[in-house]
Design a protein around this motif. Structure first.
Motif, PDB file in Angstrom:
ATOM      1  N   GLU A 243      33.298  13.623  36.933  1.00 49.70           N
ATOM      2  CA  GLU A 243      33.233  13.862  38.382  1.00 49.70           C
ATOM      3  C   GLU A 243      32.602  15.208  38.709  1.00 49.70           C
ATOM      4  N   GLU A 244      32.985  16.226  37.930  1.00 45.96           N
ATOM      5  CA  GLU A 244      32.459  17.580  38.167  1.00 45.96           C
ATOM      6  C   GLU A 244      30.946  17.635  37.934  1.00 45.96           C
ATOM      7  N   ILE A 245      30.494  16.864  36.944  1.00 47.05           N
ATOM      8  CA  ILE A 245      29.046  16.823  36.657  1.00 47.05           C
ATOM      9  C   ILE A 245      28.322  16.134  37.820  1.00 47.05           C
ATOM     10  N   VAL A 246      28.892  15.038  38.296  1.00 51.01           N
ATOM     11  CA  VAL A 246      28.268  14.317  39.415  1.00 51.01           C
ATOM     12  C   VAL A 246      28.164  15.253  40.631  1.00 51.01           C
ATOM     13  N   GLU A 247      29.235  15.976  40.927  1.00 53.38           N
ATOM     14  CA  GLU A 247      29.240  16.885  42.091  1.00 53.38           C
ATOM     15  C   GLU A 247      28.264  18.047  41.869  1.00 53.38           C
ATOM     16  N   GLY A 248      28.281  18.606  40.660  1.00 55.18           N
ATOM     17  CA  GLY A 248      27.418  19.759  40.360  1.00 55.18           C
ATOM     18  C   GLY A 248      25.939  19.413  40.484  1.00 55.18           C
ATOM     19  N   LEU A 249      25.582  18.181  40.101  1.00 54.76           N
ATOM     20  CA  LEU A 249      24.171  17.762  40.178  1.00 54.76           C
ATOM     21  C   LEU A 249      23.697  17.662  41.630  1.00 54.76           C
ATOM     22  N   LYS A 250      24.644  17.448  42.556  1.00 58.99           N
ATOM     23  CA  LYS A 250      24.258  17.331  43.973  1.00 58.99           C
ATOM     24  C   LYS A 250      24.011  18.702  44.604  1.00 58.99           C
ATOM     25  N   ARG A 251      24.588  19.760  43.970  1.00 58.64           N
ATOM     26  CA  ARG A 251      24.504  21.096  44.568  1.00 58.64           C
ATOM     27  C   ARG A 251      23.197  21.794  44.245  1.00 58.64           C
ATOM     28  N   GLU A 252      22.816  22.697  45.146  1.00 61.85           N
ATOM     29  CA  GLU A 252      21.666  23.567  44.909  1.00 61.85           C
ATOM     30  C   GLU A 252      22.169  24.993  44.987  1.00 61.85           C
ATOM     31  N   PRO A 253      21.377  25.970  44.516  1.00 62.63           N
ATOM     32  CA  PRO A 253      21.868  27.352  44.547  1.00 62.63           C
ATOM     33  C   PRO A 253      22.408  27.735  45.930  1.00 62.63           C
ATOM     34  N   GLY A 254      21.662  27.341  46.977  1.00 64.30           N
ATOM     35  CA  GLY A 254      22.047  27.738  48.337  1.00 64.30           C
ATOM     36  C   GLY A 254      23.353  27.099  48.805  1.00 64.30           C
ATOM     37  N   SER A 255      23.634  25.877  48.317  1.00 63.72           N
ATOM     38  CA  SER A 255      24.801  25.148  48.841  1.00 63.72           C
ATOM     39  C   SER A 255      26.047  25.363  47.979  1.00 63.72           C
ATOM     40  N   SER A 256      25.976  26.262  46.982  1.00 65.15           N
ATOM     41  CA  SER A 256      27.119  26.386  46.080  1.00 65.15           C
ATOM     42  C   SER A 256      28.072  27.520  46.483  1.00 65.15           C
ATOM     43  N   LYS A 257      27.646  28.352  47.452  1.00 61.44           N
ATOM     44  CA  LYS A 257      28.479  29.506  47.828  1.00 61.44           C
ATOM     45  C   LYS A 257      29.614  29.047  48.748  1.00 61.44           C
ATOM     46  N   GLN A 258      30.839  29.532  48.434  1.00 62.57           N
ATOM     47  CA  GLN A 258      31.999  29.168  49.251  1.00 62.57           C
ATOM     48  C   GLN A 258      32.350  30.309  50.213  1.00 62.57           C
ATOM     49  N   GLY A 259      33.239  29.977  51.144  1.00 68.58           N
ATOM     50  CA  GLY A 259      33.641  30.949  52.163  1.00 68.58           C
ATOM     51  C   GLY A 259      34.163  32.256  51.583  1.00 68.58           C
ATOM     52  N   ASP A 260      34.872  32.181  50.448  1.00 62.80           N
ATOM     53  CA  ASP A 260      35.466  33.406  49.882  1.00 62.80           C
ATOM     54  C   ASP A 260      34.478  34.178  49.010  1.00 62.80           C
ATOM     55  N   GLY A 261      33.196  33.752  49.002  1.00 57.67           N
ATOM     56  CA  GLY A 261      32.166  34.474  48.233  1.00 57.67           C
ATOM     57  C   GLY A 261      31.997  33.966  46.810  1.00 57.67           C
ATOM     58  N   SER A 262      32.901  33.067  46.347  1.00 59.10           N
ATOM     59  CA  SER A 262      32.725  32.524  44.990  1.00 59.10           C
ATOM     60  C   SER A 262      31.710  31.370  45.020  1.00 59.10           C
ATOM     61  N   PHE A 263      31.313  30.947  43.826  1.00 58.83           N
ATOM     62  CA  PHE A 263      30.276  29.901  43.744  1.00 58.83           C
ATOM     63  C   PHE A 263      30.792  28.687  42.986  1.00 58.83           C
ATOM     64  N   LEU A 264      30.509  27.504  43.513  1.00 57.19           N
ATOM     65  CA  LEU A 264      30.830  26.270  42.790  1.00 57.19           C
ATOM     66  C   LEU A 264      29.722  26.041  41.757  1.00 57.19           C
ATOM     67  N   PRO A 265      30.028  25.344  40.668  1.00 60.02           N
ATOM     68  CA  PRO A 265      29.012  25.175  39.621  1.00 60.02           C
ATOM     69  C   PRO A 265      27.822  24.324  40.075  1.00 60.02           C
ATOM     70  N   TRP A 266      26.624  24.750  39.661  1.00 60.16           N
ATOM     71  CA  TRP A 266      25.414  23.945  39.828  1.00 60.16           C
ATOM     72  C   TRP A 266      24.607  24.069  38.538  1.00 60.16           C
ATOM     73  N   PHE A 267      23.670  23.151  38.352  1.00 59.56           N
ATOM     74  CA  PHE A 267      22.990  23.038  37.057  1.00 59.56           C
ATOM     75  C   PHE A 267      21.481  23.267  37.206  1.00 59.56           C
ATOM     76  N   PRO A 268      20.760  23.539  36.088  1.00 64.53           N
ATOM     77  CA  PRO A 268      19.326  23.828  36.191  1.00 64.53           C
ATOM     78  C   PRO A 268      18.561  22.668  36.857  1.00 64.53           C
ATOM     79  N   PRO A 269      17.456  22.990  37.542  1.00 62.46           N
ATOM     80  CA  PRO A 269      16.667  21.951  38.212  1.00 62.46           C
ATOM     81  C   PRO A 269      15.920  21.046  37.233  1.00 62.46           C
ATOM     82  N   LYS A 270      15.331  19.988  37.736  1.00 62.78           N
ATOM     83  CA  LYS A 270      14.752  18.938  36.880  1.00 62.78           C
ATOM     84  C   LYS A 270      13.633  19.427  35.962  1.00 62.78           C
ATOM     85  N   GLN A 271      12.982  20.538  36.309  1.00 57.37           N
ATOM     86  CA  GLN A 271      11.900  21.052  35.449  1.00 57.37           C
ATOM     87  C   GLN A 271      12.424  21.577  34.113  1.00 57.37           C
TER      88      GLN A 271
END
Ligand SMILES: NC(=O)C1=CN([C@@H]2O[C@H](COP(=O)(O)OP(=O)(O)OC[C@H]3O[C@@H](n4cnc5c(N)ncnc54)[C@H](OP(=O)(O)O)[C@@H]3O)[C@@H](O)[C@H]2O)C=CC1
Ligand SMILES: [Mg+2]
Length: 341
Positions: free
Chosen positions: A294-322
């Motif tokens: 589940e975490e992998i599925v969610e992480g693949l949907k995120r981009e650097p810009g959309s991973s920042k949370q209100g408290d300043g921490s970041f949710l995991p995201w993964f390298p782009p397709k290149q």
């Protein structure tokens, strides 16, 4: 019905044959250009040129897209005429491929020239490769990556390491020779293994302190001299997360221009679920942990810009397709999905 299949088979075979011969002819032509300086200099007059400035490729913006323009020899002359000793510049170009019609492609770094003159003349900008790779069309990024690696290699191999004398490049830029010692230098790259470790139901991703916030990727490491790929994978996994690889499977490879031209060899590795406790190398890694499906599925949907949370921490995201790490993660996901279906 059989006749229809036979006719279809003949058509497919003849198409495959034609495609193959185009490819073979192209590779042989490129090889000739590498071997024959005068043929290559002649080819420069009909070729196209990709421009770099201190290893940053020249891009043009068209709406939301970034294009990688190929300049004709005439356009190159028009630009270079604005600077002294224009003729010498074309000599510095390196061969990076050719079209199916045998129109050669060269890359040229104009780092010693005033970049603002070139940028305003050609209406574009020299863009850091770490950005350029991810904004251009997917067929252009491997080309920029390999062109930059070759230009970088020439820039850092201008002197013979044995005599200290200047080395001379051949016209295509496929080698450099020291005439004092007779040593020939060929462009080098470093083999790097990149491994997605799985314990059967989770996969292991890690981050280094230098990564952008929130980005996790597969474990990677340079191969040591004398090591084979299997040994390098086993050693890197042991060094970085303290786990013992039970089995591994090759996936694919990719040229990667950072830090200075690597051949990324991507593998999947399995560790025993009962012995999956991570012991991280804190000198290289900041965090290493297991990710569930589940975490992998969610992480693949995120981009650097959309991973920042209100408290300043970041949710995991993964390298782009290149990046080949992305492909490893997708393959693992497909495998897990197939297993759980
Ligand atoms: N395309 C993709 O999907 C991905 C690509 N990568 C690439 O893989 C590469 C290697 O990964 P990384 O985990 O950093 O490697 P390592 O785990 O091998 O650690 C890097 C360190 O190894 C040493 N080293 C040994 N040989 C070399 C060499 N030939 N060139 C440079 N350093 C060397 C350096 O140490 P010291 O400076 O102390 O001597 C360097 O700091 C990175 O450059 C990264 O760009 C990584 C992940 C994903
Ligand atoms: Mg590493």
């Amino acid at each position: 019905m059989a006749a229809v299949y036979q006719a279809l088979h003949r058509r497919v075979s003849s198409l495959a044959c034609r495609l193959h011969s185009t490819y073979v002819r192209k590779m042989r032509y490129l090889n000739q250009l590498k071997e024959d300086d005068s043929l290559c200099r002649q080819a420069q007059t009909s070729g196209t040129f990709y421009l770099f400035h201190n290893l940053s490729p020249f891009l043009q913006k068209a709406g939301k897209k970034y294009l990688v323009p190929q300049l004709s020899a005439t356009e190159m002359r028009q630009i270079l005429e604005k600077f002294p000793e224009a003729e010498q510049w074309i000599e510095k170009s390196v061969l990076i491929g050719c079209s199916d019609e045998h129109r050669p492609r060269f890359a040229l770094d104009l780092g010693a020239l005033d970049k603002s003159v070139i940028e305003s003349e050609l209406q574009g900008s020299f863009t850091d490769l770490r950005k350029a790779l991810f904004v251009v069309d997917s067929e252009d990024s491997p080309l920029l990556a390999s062109a930059q690696s070759l230009l970088r290699w020439h820039d850092s191999h201008q002197y013979c390491s044995k005599t200290g004398q200047p080395t001379q490049k051949n016209a295509a830029g496929s080698k450099r020779v020291c005439h004092a010692s007779g040593v020939t230098y060929y462009p080098q790259m470093s083999p790097v293994v990149i491994t997605l470790v799985s314990d059967g139901s989770r996969c292991l991703l890690a981050r280094q302190p230098s990564f952008p916030p929130g980005m996790f990727t597969a474990l990677s490491g340079f191969c040591d001299l004398g090591e084979n790929v299997e040994e390098a994978v086993q050693r890197e996994v042991a060094e970085e997360v303290g786990l013992e690889v039970q089995s591994l499977r090759y996936s694919a490879s990719q040229h990667w221009p950072f830090p200075s031209g690597s051949l990324m060899i991507a593998c999947h590795a399995l560790v025993a679920a009962q012995q999956a406790e991570i012991s991280m190398d804190t000198l290289e890694l900041e965090e290493a942990r297991w990710f569930g499906l589940e975490e992998i599925v969610e992480g693949l949907k995120r981009e650097p810009g959309s991973s920042k949370q209100g408290d300043g921490s970041f949710l995991p995201w993964f390298p782009p397709k290149q990046a080949i790490a992305h492909q490893l993660i997708l393959e693992w996901l497909q495998q897990q999905t197939a297993q759980t279906a």
